[in-house]
Design a protein around this motif. Structure first.
Motif, PDB file in Angstrom:
ATOM      1  N   TRP A  56     -26.457  14.476 -27.863  1.00 44.36           N
ATOM      2  CA  TRP A  56     -25.161  14.918 -27.353  1.00 44.36           C
ATOM      3  C   TRP A  56     -25.240  15.052 -25.835  1.00 44.36           C
ATOM      4  N   LEU A  57     -24.105  14.833 -25.171  1.00 47.40           N
ATOM      5  CA  LEU A  57     -24.001  15.179 -23.768  1.00 47.40           C
ATOM      6  C   LEU A  57     -23.428  16.589 -23.672  1.00 47.40           C
ATOM      7  N   ALA A  58     -24.124  17.467 -22.962  1.00 50.74           N
ATOM      8  CA  ALA A  58     -23.656  18.834 -22.757  1.00 50.74           C
ATOM      9  C   ALA A  58     -22.929  18.901 -21.416  1.00 50.74           C
ATOM     10  N   VAL A  59     -21.669  19.325 -21.461  1.00 53.44           N
ATOM     11  CA  VAL A  59     -20.869  19.427 -20.244  1.00 53.44           C
ATOM     12  C   VAL A  59     -20.604  20.893 -19.935  1.00 53.44           C
ATOM     13  N   ASP A  60     -20.014  21.132 -18.774  1.00 49.82           N
ATOM     14  CA  ASP A  60     -19.874  22.517 -18.300  1.00 49.82           C
ATOM     15  C   ASP A  60     -18.583  23.188 -18.751  1.00 49.82           C
ATOM     16  N   ARG A  61     -17.895  22.629 -19.770  1.00 42.94           N
ATOM     17  CA  ARG A  61     -16.650  23.223 -20.251  1.00 42.94           C
ATOM     18  C   ARG A  61     -16.395  22.717 -21.674  1.00 42.94           C
ATOM     19  N   PRO A  62     -15.577  23.400 -22.427  1.00 45.67           N
ATOM     20  CA  PRO A  62     -15.191  22.886 -23.739  1.00 45.67           C
ATOM     21  C   PRO A  62     -14.372  21.601 -23.588  1.00 45.67           C
ATOM     22  N   VAL A  63     -14.637  20.605 -24.435  1.00 45.66           N
ATOM     23  CA  VAL A  63     -13.911  19.332 -24.377  1.00 45.66           C
ATOM     24  C   VAL A  63     -13.512  18.928 -25.791  1.00 45.66           C
ATOM     25  N   SER A  64     -12.449  18.164 -25.890  1.00 45.32           N
ATOM     26  CA  SER A  64     -12.051  17.621 -27.184  1.00 45.32           C
ATOM     27  C   SER A  64     -12.925  16.420 -27.508  1.00 45.32           C
ATOM     28  N   ALA A  65     -12.817  15.931 -28.743  1.00 46.96           N
ATOM     29  CA  ALA A  65     -13.707  14.873 -29.210  1.00 46.96           C
ATOM     30  C   ALA A  65     -13.558  13.593 -28.407  1.00 46.96           C
ATOM     31  N   GLN A 124     -28.628  16.107 -21.585  1.00 42.65           N
ATOM     32  CA  GLN A 124     -28.590  15.319 -22.815  1.00 42.65           C
ATOM     33  C   GLN A 124     -29.448  16.067 -23.824  1.00 42.65           C
ATOM     34  N   VAL A 125     -28.802  16.539 -24.875  1.00 44.02           N
ATOM     35  CA  VAL A 125     -29.459  17.375 -25.886  1.00 44.02           C
ATOM     36  C   VAL A 125     -29.780  16.509 -27.102  1.00 44.02           C
ATOM     37  N   LEU A 126     -31.032  16.481 -27.508  1.00 42.36           N
ATOM     38  CA  LEU A 126     -31.459  15.667 -28.644  1.00 42.36           C
ATOM     39  C   LEU A 126     -31.983  16.573 -29.758  1.00 42.36           C
ATOM     40  N   SER A 127     -31.463  16.383 -30.970  1.00 44.03           N
ATOM     41  CA  SER A 127     -31.916  17.131 -32.141  1.00 44.03           C
ATOM     42  C   SER A 127     -32.322  16.147 -33.225  1.00 44.03           C
ATOM     43  N   VAL A 128     -33.427  16.421 -33.904  1.00 46.09           N
ATOM     44  CA  VAL A 128     -33.848  15.634 -35.061  1.00 46.09           C
ATOM     45  C   VAL A 128     -33.708  16.507 -36.297  1.00 46.09           C
ATOM     46  N   PRO A 163     -33.818  11.060 -17.270  1.00 47.66           N
ATOM     47  CA  PRO A 163     -32.407  11.072 -16.899  1.00 47.66           C
ATOM     48  C   PRO A 163     -31.502  10.944 -18.113  1.00 47.66           C
ATOM     49  N   ILE A 164     -30.267  11.351 -17.960  1.00 46.40           N
ATOM     50  CA  ILE A 164     -29.296  11.341 -19.049  1.00 46.40           C
ATOM     51  C   ILE A 164     -28.798   9.919 -19.280  1.00 46.40           C
ATOM     52  N   VAL A 165     -28.809   9.501 -20.539  1.00 46.01           N
ATOM     53  CA  VAL A 165     -28.298   8.187 -20.922  1.00 46.01           C
ATOM     54  C   VAL A 165     -27.181   8.406 -21.940  1.00 46.01           C
ATOM     55  N   SER A 166     -25.949   8.114 -21.558  1.00 47.23           N
ATOM     56  CA  SER A 166     -24.809   8.445 -22.410  1.00 47.23           C
ATOM     57  C   SER A 166     -24.798   7.647 -23.706  1.00 47.23           C
ATOM     58  N   ALA A 167     -25.314   6.414 -23.687  1.00 52.87           N
ATOM     59  CA  ALA A 167     -25.293   5.582 -24.891  1.00 52.87           C
ATOM     60  C   ALA A 167     -26.432   5.924 -25.849  1.00 52.87           C
ATOM     61  N   TYR A 216     -20.396  20.099 -26.374  1.00 50.08           N
ATOM     62  CA  TYR A 216     -21.182  18.904 -26.682  1.00 50.08           C
ATOM     63  C   TYR A 216     -20.241  17.767 -27.074  1.00 50.08           C
ATOM     64  N   THR A 217     -20.469  16.586 -26.496  1.00 45.66           N
ATOM     65  CA  THR A 217     -19.596  15.451 -26.754  1.00 45.66           C
ATOM     66  C   THR A 217     -20.392  14.153 -26.694  1.00 45.66           C
ATOM     67  N   TRP A 218     -19.723  13.036 -27.020  1.00 48.00           N
ATOM     68  CA  TRP A 218     -20.291  11.691 -26.986  1.00 48.00           C
ATOM     69  C   TRP A 218     -21.598  11.582 -27.780  1.00 48.00           C
ATOM     70  N   PRO A 219     -21.580  11.796 -29.076  1.00 45.23           N
ATOM     71  CA  PRO A 219     -22.822  11.724 -29.866  1.00 45.23           C
ATOM     72  C   PRO A 219     -23.341  10.299 -30.006  1.00 45.23           C
ATOM     73  N   ALA A 220     -24.655  10.167 -30.085  1.00 42.28           N
ATOM     74  CA  ALA A 220     -25.324   8.897 -30.380  1.00 42.28           C
ATOM     75  C   ALA A 220     -26.361   9.177 -31.460  1.00 42.28           C
ATOM     76  N   PHE A 221     -26.556   8.229 -32.386  1.00 38.73           N
ATOM     77  CA  PHE A 221     -27.388   8.456 -33.563  1.00 38.73           C
ATOM     78  C   PHE A 221     -28.531   7.449 -33.642  1.00 38.73           C
ATOM     79  N   ARG A 222     -29.655   7.901 -34.210  1.00 37.44           N
ATOM     80  CA  ARG A 222     -30.725   7.022 -34.664  1.00 37.44           C
ATOM     81  C   ARG A 222     -31.175   7.553 -36.022  1.00 37.44           C
ATOM     82  N   VAL A 223     -31.268   6.664 -37.003  1.00 35.23           N
ATOM     83  CA  VAL A 223     -31.663   7.048 -38.352  1.00 35.23           C
ATOM     84  C   VAL A 223     -32.970   6.351 -38.685  1.00 35.23           C
TER      85      VAL A 223
END
Length: 274
Positions: free
Chosen positions: A189-198, A210-214, A230-234, A171-178
């Motif tokens: 988070w964007l879920a990719v097909d391999r481990p990635v660094s931050a 695109q995985v969303l958790s509240v 569709p997946i929105v990276s921002a 999971y990478t590229w987090p976006a937040f809403r408070v």
């Protein structure tokens, strides 16, 4: 019947508000060269086929409920500024993989009175990222030494860890809403097909979901989760209501609104759901 709140003399780089809507953070371009130097550097860049010189950034923090300018400062580049109506957070690297997070009230910053109050010492192999949840707590996202997973922890202004948890390294590229009341936080988070660094770049064909958790801001308990298409990276395809009781998402060509269940009682370990 709109009223002008702020007019920037130069290009706006970033505009943010605190979760409770009481603070406005405005970042605009600040010319660091004389006009003659700037024109010369622009001509040189054009001849080389490059871009004009980068400028400094002016950061202004404005109370909207008064209104009042709380702080004006300069920065090398625009970016997210973790701030509340009462003060702002700063981080300083003490040694390799060790950072100190501090909270600086505006009145002490204006008086140059110290470096603020310690909030947490953080071990991280990458630059930690802070997100204000409410006037009394801040979320810190970091990289744990010896692990590829993303580590998240929430601290109070009284140096107390409220809860923590981890997300897998895919999971990478987090976006937040408070939520405006500070009781809930939605993290995409964007879920990719391999481990990635931050900070590792990724290709479009590597993104799977695109995985969303509240989560409940106070305990870290999972309130809701779903996949978005569709997946929105921002992360511009989801929002929380002011009281944190509802979630709106753009999903599969429709706007969906969910009534969020009440947060579950926090586990004894105070860990967020993975």
């Amino acid at each position: 019947h709109l009223k002008r709140l702020y007019q920037s003399p130069t290009e706006l780089e970033e505009v943010q508000t605190s979760p409770d809507g009481r603070l406005l953070v405005v970042e605009n371009e600040l010319e660091k060269h004389t006009q003659e130097e700037h024109d010369r550097l622009v001509r040189q860049a054009a001849l080389r086929g490059g871009t004009p010189p980068a400028e400094d950034v002016q950061v202004q923090m404005i109370r909207l409920d008064q209104p009042k300018l709380m702080l004006s400062a300069h920065a090398d580049a625009a970016g997210d500024v973790p701030a509340t109506a009462d003060g702002f957070f700063t981080q300083k690297q003490h040694k390799e993989d060790v950072w100190e997070l501090r909270f600086q009230p505006y009145e002490k910053a204006a008086a140059a009175d110290g470096d603020g109050t310690p909030v947490a010492e953080i071990q991280s192999t990458c630059d930690p990222t802070e997100k204000v949840l409410n006037s009394q707590s801040v979320l810190v996202l970091s990289c744990r030494p010896g692990h590829d997973d993303r580590y998240v922890a929430v601290y109070s202004l009284h140096q107390q860890k409220l809860w923590d948890g981890a997300w897998e390294s895919k999971y990478t590229w987090p976006a937040f809403r408070v939520s405006q009341n500070g009781g809930s936080v939605a993290i995409s988070w964007l879920a990719v097909d391999r481990p990635v660094s931050a900070r590792e770049p990724i290709d479009d064909d590597e993104v799977q979901n695109q995985v969303l958790s509240v989560l409940d801001s106070h305990s870290g308990s999972l309130r809701f989760a779903l996949l978005l298409k569709p997946i929105v990276s921002a992360g511009g395809n989801f929002a929380l209501s002011a009281d944190g009781s509802r979630l709106a998402v753009l999903n599969r060509g429709a706007v969906e609104v969910y009534d969020l269940p009440a947060p579950a009682p926090p586990p004894s370990s105070q860990r967020a759901a993975k």
